[in-house]
Design an enzyme around this catalytic site. Sequence first.
Site, PDB file in Angstrom:
ATOM      1  N   SER A 185       0.846  -1.192   0.000  1.00 45.52           N
ATOM      2  CA  SER A 185       0.000   0.000   0.000  1.00 45.52           C
ATOM      3  C   SER A 185       0.879   1.239   0.000  1.00 45.52           C
ATOM      4  O   SER A 185       1.982   1.222   0.569  1.00 45.52           O
ATOM      5  CB  SER A 185      -0.893   0.020   1.233  1.00 45.52           C
TER       6      SER A 185
ATOM      7  N   TYR B 184      -1.678  -0.409  10.036  1.00 49.05           N
ATOM      8  CA  TYR B 184      -1.747  -0.741   8.611  1.00 49.05           C
ATOM      9  C   TYR B 184      -0.450  -0.371   7.885  1.00 49.05           C
ATOM     10  O   TYR B 184       0.093  -1.170   7.112  1.00 49.05           O
ATOM     11  CB  TYR B 184      -2.939  -0.002   8.000  1.00 49.05           C
TER      12      TYR B 184
ATOM     13  N   LYS C  33       2.095  -3.014   6.085  1.00 54.44           N
ATOM     14  CA  LYS C  33       2.359  -2.933   4.656  1.00 54.44           C
ATOM     15  C   LYS C  33       3.833  -2.661   4.360  1.00 54.44           C
ATOM     16  O   LYS C  33       4.377  -3.158   3.358  1.00 54.44           O
ATOM     17  CB  LYS C  33       1.472  -1.852   4.024  1.00 54.44           C
TER      18      LYS C  33
END
Length: 309
Positions: A148, A161, A165
């Site tokens: 991401s 997150y 990632k």
Amino acid sequence: MNLSNPVDLSGKVAVVTGSGRGLGLAYSRALAAAGAAVVVNDVDPETLEQAVAGIAETGGRAIGVTAPVGETDTAELLVSRAVESFGRLDVMVTNAGILRDRVLWKMTDDDFDAVVEVHLRGTFTCARAAAVRMREQGEGGRLILIGSPAGQRGNFGQTNYAAAKAGIVAMARTWAMELARSAVTVNAVVPVAATEMTRTIPAFAHAIEEAERTGSPLPAWMREDEGLGTVEDVSGLITFLASDASGDITGQAIGIGGDRLALWAHPTEKTVAYADKGWSAESIAERWHGEVGAEPETYGIPAPAVPGA
């Protein structure tokens, strides 16, 4: 390699985690359309049933496995179902993920652990299970790990997150080295697409809603300047990386979205300075702003440049 069509996936078998909807479903459909048999995975049995039926309706081959990604048991189940149903495994796409967005001082242990469990640990367990099978087969394979922009640059409210990632891209580089002798390539894909998450971004929301309401394409400034398009815009890269045409590509982080395809740079030293007998706190303070830190790096995902705003 099929010289007439180097991205033909006929005879290949792929697993796509978290593929009942959104980007994962687009990946599964694209792989099936290119000729691969696909194991579709989701935690919702009804969503999964619809996804598998949709692939079958267009002539593709797919089965579904309802299971949460993260635990080793799920990873091994996905691989075993691929082998039992289709005879082998050639491609593993680790797409499954969840969000628990909160700023640092409000993020709980559970918020952090849940996201890391699915994204980072789930990528690890599924890639490991796939690597074991691919090495046993002795014919190479493809690990395609979904990253991401948040993992590349950081993003407000996404400690869990972004960290997961970023770790996924680091694992891709490591595994590319470890699996090179087995002809298993490992690459990270950094997708940008109009999903449930991007709909919440105020700069994008109106354009996405308008495109969905009218059936018109997303505006050029989104597709080109922001590199943001539909989930289908991302799927071509997945098919390419799953194919024989990408056999010499490994250890890379590749971005795609809208009309943009990009190769992300790996971290490298930007500026270097030296001091005889090493650096004291005082010498760093004296020389930092004029030498090593003269042009600091940016951080965070840049705000969209909305025309007329």
